[in-house]
Design an enzyme around this catalytic site. Structure first.
Site, PDB file in Angstrom:
ATOM      1  N   GLU A 181       0.792  -1.242   0.000  1.00  0.00           N
ATOM      2  CA  GLU A 181       0.000   0.000   0.000  1.00  0.00           C
ATOM      3  C   GLU A 181       0.819   1.284   0.000  1.00  0.00           C
ATOM      4  O   GLU A 181       0.532   2.211   0.752  1.00  0.00           O
ATOM      5  CB  GLU A 181      -0.965  -0.017   1.199  1.00  0.00           C
ATOM      6  N   GLU A 195      -6.299 -10.776  -0.846  1.00  0.00           N
ATOM      7  CA  GLU A 195      -7.085 -10.518   0.373  1.00  0.00           C
ATOM      8  C   GLU A 195      -8.573 -10.478   0.045  1.00  0.00           C
ATOM      9  O   GLU A 195      -9.310  -9.582   0.467  1.00  0.00           O
ATOM     10  CB  GLU A 195      -6.647  -9.186   1.014  1.00  0.00           C
TER      11      GLU A 195
HETATM   12  O1  9MR Z   1      -7.157  -7.949   8.869  1.00  0.00           O
HETATM   13  C1  9MR Z   1      -6.210  -7.103   9.464  1.00  0.00           C
HETATM   14  C2  9MR Z   1      -6.751  -6.549  10.761  1.00  0.00           C
HETATM   15  O2  9MR Z   1      -6.893  -7.585  11.726  1.00  0.00           O
HETATM   16  C3  9MR Z   1      -5.824  -5.463  11.294  1.00  0.00           C
HETATM   17  O3  9MR Z   1      -6.424  -4.865  12.431  1.00  0.00           O
HETATM   18  C4  9MR Z   1      -5.572  -4.433  10.224  1.00  0.00           C
HETATM   19  C5  9MR Z   1      -4.621  -3.358  10.702  1.00  0.00           C
HETATM   20  O4  9MR Z   1      -4.501  -2.339   9.800  1.00  0.00           O
HETATM   21  O5  9MR Z   1      -5.018  -5.058   9.086  1.00  0.00           O
HETATM   22  C6  9MR Z   1      -5.897  -5.964   8.504  1.00  0.00           C
HETATM   23  O6  9MR Z   1      -5.351  -6.505   7.333  1.00  0.00           O
HETATM   24  C7  9MR Z   1      -5.060  -5.579   6.282  1.00  0.00           C
HETATM   25  C8  9MR Z   1      -3.895  -6.130   5.484  1.00  0.00           C
HETATM   26  O7  9MR Z   1      -2.828  -6.430   6.336  1.00  0.00           O
HETATM   27  C9  9MR Z   1      -3.471  -5.192   4.394  1.00  0.00           C
HETATM   28  N1  9MR Z   1      -4.582  -4.828   3.548  1.00  0.00           N
HETATM   29  C10 9MR Z   1      -5.796  -4.380   4.221  1.00  0.00           C
HETATM   30  C11 9MR Z   1      -6.202  -5.402   5.270  1.00  0.00           C
HETATM   31  C12 9MR Z   1      -7.524  -5.004   5.911  1.00  0.00           C
HETATM   32  O8  9MR Z   1      -7.390  -3.778   6.562  1.00  0.00           O
END
Ligand code: 9MR
Length: 360
Positions: free
Chosen positions: A158, A264
């Site tokens: 990102e 994802e």
């Molecule tokens: O699913 C993840 C969640 O448990 C965390 O709190 C969050 C923190 O920012 O990140 C989520 O996963 C993310 C992923 O690592 C990167 N792309 C977006 C995902 C959803 O926010």
């Protein structure tokens, strides 16, 4: 007589469906089997998933896992002199025991990143040299530990802005400009030359953002930076993406010689874009919390369409991973209302959308 036979056939078909759905998956085909000739089917996991009913489902439906949080910089490297391996090791060991592939996630991100990385003991920003040294040491330590066990890494996550700017503003850009991106790929490649290295992002079907990601990747390729694939996160909704934009993204990124993975995947039952930034604006909307028949139908159609496209482009796609196991727990629940974005319901049973995804 004919009506009788038809009724009987319908009855038999529905009971066998019920049987499959109620079964504990032991002898049934899972998603990974239906897609055997296409690409691995993965799922984002937490260590907690292995001590509950989810573990059977994971083993029977999927052949790849991604740690949802356990390998991010903050959780795995909370202090400069301390790594916390337990959760990441639990996931990798579970995968090895059950012959699942592992995608590593993620080596360099603006979020879930500890403050110590960017600051000195007085709390001031460190120099570019020091930050890059720390990044190298982090990447080298984590990638080396799992060398041969993790086949692919989301190296940079990102880095492109949602708004009009090119790069997302962060401590990384503030201190190193654009350099952290190429360095991260070089460090990862040096630590494990066999690992497949990805740039990973969301909203990749929105033309303005897609063009910027394309520009970044093209530049990296031209410079000979070891980037091998692009991770399209696929946090979608019942209203996004369109088939046309999805196909265009696959074609554009493939034209750079990159492999594509959907890293994802989930389909929110609320319309709108699901990228981390944009979803927050939707919290104000009042939406019902239950999974209505209309949501079920719209979601099923979207799942059907996207998997149809995935199969069409199987030559370009080397993996599709869902973000969480079932509707019992999804990161989207943390956004103000219950969501139902996955293929398994809260009882871990396949939803109607599941049967659309495996019907081809
Ligand atoms: O699913 C993840 C969640 O448990 C965390 O709190 C969050 C923190 O920012 O990140 C989520 O996963 C993310 C992923 O690592 C990167 N792309 C977006 C995902 C959803 O926010």
């Amino acid at each position: 007589m004919k009506t009788h036979i038809r009724k009987l056939t319908l009855f038999m078909a529905s009971t066998s469906l019920l049987f499959i759905a109620a079964n504990n998956y032991k002898d049934n085909k899972g998603l990974k089997d239906y897609y055997k000739k296409y690409f691995p089917i993965g799922v984002a996991v937490r260590p907690a998933d292995f001590s509950s009913g989810e573990s059977n489902l994971i083993i029977n439906e999927f052949n790849s896992v991604t740690p949802e949080n356990a390998m991010k910089m903050g959780p795995i490297h909370p202090r400069e002199d301390r790594y916390y391996w337990r959760d990441a090791d639990t996931i990798v060991n579970f995968a090895i025991r059950n012959k699942l592939k592992v995608r590593g996630h993620t080596l360099c991100w603006h979020a879930q990143t500890p403050n110590w990385l960017f600051t000195d003991s007085a709390g001031n920003n460190v120099s570019k040299e020091i930050l890059l040294q720390r990044l190298e040491s982090h990447i080298n330590t984590v990638v080396s530990r799992y060398k041969g066990k993790i086949y692919a890494w989301d190296v940079v996550n990102e880095a492109i802005a949602d708004g009009p700017e090119y790069l997302r503003k962060s401590k990384w850009t503030e201190i190193t400009g654009e350099e952290f991106i190429e360095k991260a790929f070089e460090y990862a490649h040096a630590a494990d030359p066999d690992a497949v290295l990805f740039y990973n992002d969301y909203n990749t079907e929105i033309p303005a953002k897609r063009d910027k990601i394309y520009k970044l990747l093209k530049g990296l390729k031209e410079k000979g930076i070891p980037v091998h694939g692009v991770g399209l996160q696929a946090h979608w909704s019942v209203s996004t993406p369109t088939r046309q934009e999805l196909e265009k993204s696959i074609e554009m990124f493939s034209s750079l010689g990159l492999q594509i993975q959907f890293t994802e995947l989930d389909i929110s039952v609320y319309s709108g874009r699901q990228g981390g930034q944009l979803i927050q604006g939707q919290q104000q909307q009042q939406q019902k919390a239950e999974f209505t028949a209309e949501m079920e139908q719209q979601q099923l159609e979207k799942y059907k369409m996207v998997f149809d496209v995935f199969r069409k482009y199987k030559k370009n796609i080397t993996g599709v991973t869902f973000w969480n196991v079932s509707d019992k727990y999804t990161w989207l629940d943390g956004r103000g209302r219950k969501n139902y974005p996955l293929l398994f319901d809260q009882e871990l049973k396949p939803k109607k959308a599941y049967w659309e995804v495996v019907k081809f």
